[in-house]
Design a protein around this motif. Structure first.
Motif, PDB file in Angstrom:
ATOM      1  N   ASP A 122       0.832  -1.207   0.000  1.00 19.75           N
ATOM      2  CA  ASP A 122       0.000   0.000   0.000  1.00 19.75           C
ATOM      3  C   ASP A 122       0.864   1.253   0.000  1.00 19.75           C
ATOM      4  O   ASP A 122       1.883   1.324   0.711  1.00 19.75           O
ATOM      5  N   SER A 172     -11.204   5.746  -7.047  1.00 23.81           N
ATOM      6  CA  SER A 172     -10.934   4.538  -6.270  1.00 23.81           C
ATOM      7  C   SER A 172     -12.170   4.090  -5.490  1.00 23.81           C
ATOM      8  O   SER A 172     -12.507   2.897  -5.471  1.00 23.81           O
ATOM      9  N   ARG A 176     -14.200   0.608  -5.964  1.00 22.57           N
ATOM     10  CA  ARG A 176     -14.296  -0.307  -4.824  1.00 22.57           C
ATOM     11  C   ARG A 176     -15.727  -0.805  -4.637  1.00 22.57           C
ATOM     12  O   ARG A 176     -15.956  -1.958  -4.270  1.00 22.57           O
ATOM     13  N   VAL A 181     -10.142  -2.872  -7.371  1.00 19.92           N
ATOM     14  CA  VAL A 181      -9.129  -2.153  -6.602  1.00 19.92           C
ATOM     15  C   VAL A 181      -8.228  -1.358  -7.545  1.00 19.92           C
ATOM     16  O   VAL A 181      -7.600  -1.919  -8.445  1.00 19.92           O
TER      17      VAL A 181
END
Length: 228
Positions: A122, A172, A176, A181
């Motif tokens: 991440d 994003s 989602r 993703v």
């Protein structure tokens, strides 16, 4: 309204309108190599029926959402019947600049920094900028570099970074909700006559790297999933 062709691009043609705005005509030509679609390639490799339409549809969807959030873009309106989008006039930074926002470590980021981080780690909506220059491999450039070279001032850099992170969150969050993703996404910005920064170009599946259940989703499949 009168229109005059001013630029023929790889995936879009640009026309000047007599109201001072511009018209982008989305084409079915795609970047790729040897007949295989690749958004990272710098030349047209194939034609896919309907890709211009789906790229325009996704761009309309996100531009309207971003405008509604009060973030400045060049989007004015669109016409799906002839695959065109009317946009405000904007100057590009330097000879062309790409802005990448990374939520996960992948691609060129790992090629550069793989000694320090595992693929898929991440990232905190990490923003980097590269000059659009095929021969030099789209070199990275820092904030100080952009200022020293006279490409932009410090305020414009800060505005672009903040806008990029806000827009990336909008995209994003939307993906989602569909079980997708967003790993990273590429934008282009320009500025108006007063120097105000705005998002330009398009927001389409070919500009983002998206995964589902740990598997990479190619742009054409992503477009189909997005509008399913």
């Amino acid at each position: 309204m009168e229109k005059k062709l001013v630029y023929t691009g790889k995936t879009k043609d640009v026309f000047a309108l007599d109201n001072g705005n511009y018209l982008l005509k989305f084409k079915d030509d795609c970047t790729g190599k040897d007949g295989v679609f690749d958004p990272g390639e710098n030349s047209v490799g194939l034609t896919i029926d309907g890709v211009g339409d789906v790229n325009l549809r996704m761009s309309i969807y996100f531009f309207e959402k971003i405008n509604a959030e009060g973030i400045k873009t060049h989007y004015v309106s669109a016409n799906l019947a002839d695959t065109t989008m009317e946009v405000l006039a904007a100057k590009v930074f330097g000879k062309g600049l790409e802005v990448i926002c990374r939520n996960k470590a992948v691609g060129s980021f790992i090629r550069r920094y793989g000694d320090y981080m595992e693929p898929g780690t991440d990232l905190p909506s990490y923003v980097e900028m590269t000059f659009k220059n095929d021969e030099k491999g789209d070199p990275l450039v820092t904030k100080d570099g952009l200022i020293v070279l006279g490409v932009m001032n410090a305020q414009q850099y800060d505005d672009i970074k903040a806008m990029t992170q806000k827009i990336t969150k909008i995209v994003s969050d939307d993906l989602r909700e569909k079980g997708l993703v967003l790993y990273d996404i590429k934008f282009e910005f320009g500025y108006d006559a007063d120097g105000n920064v705005m998002l330009i170009d398009e927001i389409a599946s070919g500009n983002m790297r998206v995964y589902k259940d740990g598997e990479y989703i190619d742009p054409m499949t992503l477009s189909k999933l997005f509008f399913a």
